[in-house]
Design an enzyme around this catalytic site. Sequence first.
Site, PDB file in Angstrom:
ATOM      1  CB  SER A 220       1.422  -6.651   6.728  1.00 50.23           C
ATOM      2  OG  SER A 220       2.543  -6.041   6.106  1.00 50.23           O
ATOM      3  CE1 TYR A 233      -2.454  -4.106   3.202  1.00 48.69           C
ATOM      4  CE2 TYR A 233      -0.289  -3.800   4.192  1.00 48.69           C
ATOM      5  CZ  TYR A 233      -1.230  -4.613   3.609  1.00 48.69           C
ATOM      6  OH  TYR A 233      -0.951  -5.950   3.429  1.00 48.69           O
TER       7      TYR A 233
END
Length: 363
Positions: A220, A233
Amino acid sequence: MPTAYPTPPQRDSWFAPLSIDLIVKVFKTTFFHPFVVWIIPLCFRAQNMFWDAPPMLVSIAWASFITLCWAAGVINDRLAFGLPREVDLSEEVIVITGGASGLGLLIAEVYGMRGATVAVLDVEEMENGEARGVTYYKCDVTNKDQLARVAAEIERDLGTPTVLINNAAIVFGKPLLSLTFPEIDRSISTNLLSHFYTLKTFLPALARSEVGGTIVTLSSVIGTVGAAQLTDYAAAKAGVAALHRSLAAELRQSHPQIRTVLVTPGQLSTPLFYGVQTPNAFLAPVVEPVDVAKEIIAAIDNGRNAAIGMPLYARWIDWYSVLPLGLQAVVRRLAGVDTAMKTFVGRKGAQKEGKQGVLIQAF
């Protein structure tokens, strides 16, 4: 059918579908396409324009420049990624973690319908119950014993795995001070450690496969820029990208028949980040899972190494770290990256709202 989720609030307008990605895509198929740009001087010549006429010279120069850029891109890809492997879907056994919903399920269904053998690993049941050509295995990818058991079942039932897509992910969307220790452990285990576990479990099978193999890693842009309420995350996704690059370097030396694909998307339109609103739909549009799936499937089908970034800014996100720190702070404020999670609801919240709200199908 996929689970229904409510539609998040949107500011609709006539120019809502317009984004910088769409503009670039149009230009790449027109003024920046080698075939198209050479048509222009040919059209001038068909009008009996002399070769030394200024419009003719300008069009030829532009066509030559675009052609050289295209050739340089081909050479760059060949140097960076090497030759592709041959792919026959009838011989491919594709393992997808977190494939019971979202992007993973979409890829699984496409390959299942195209004749490939697909194994989906997930702790949740598949959203549509079953899919053609797809076999579901209930498995917690953070549990090494469960992975070993399921890997043996896959090889017994379906054959030797040739493609591994590490797609499993979880998002809590909380500030660090609000995260509990069990939540931190679960986030890092699912988003990072599970990649080590699945690679250690399935890589030996890919290495001995006669047709070679492909490893797809879902990272990501948050792993590069970080974001408020995504400390766990972001840390995991940064680790995943580093793991992939290091593994790719190892495999180029020890197992050159294995291809690696790193996917670095921006905000995906999936329940995982339900409620998060992009601050600028023109420069940072929300990416549809079907678009990411197309790129991943194309890379696997072509048997090539690849680095996929979507939308456009994701392909240049590494340059963010080169900017002066003051400019980085300005960019963060303008992008709204640290305030986007304030409206975060997540998958569970979406399911609760879906019982009363307007329903959509979520990939």
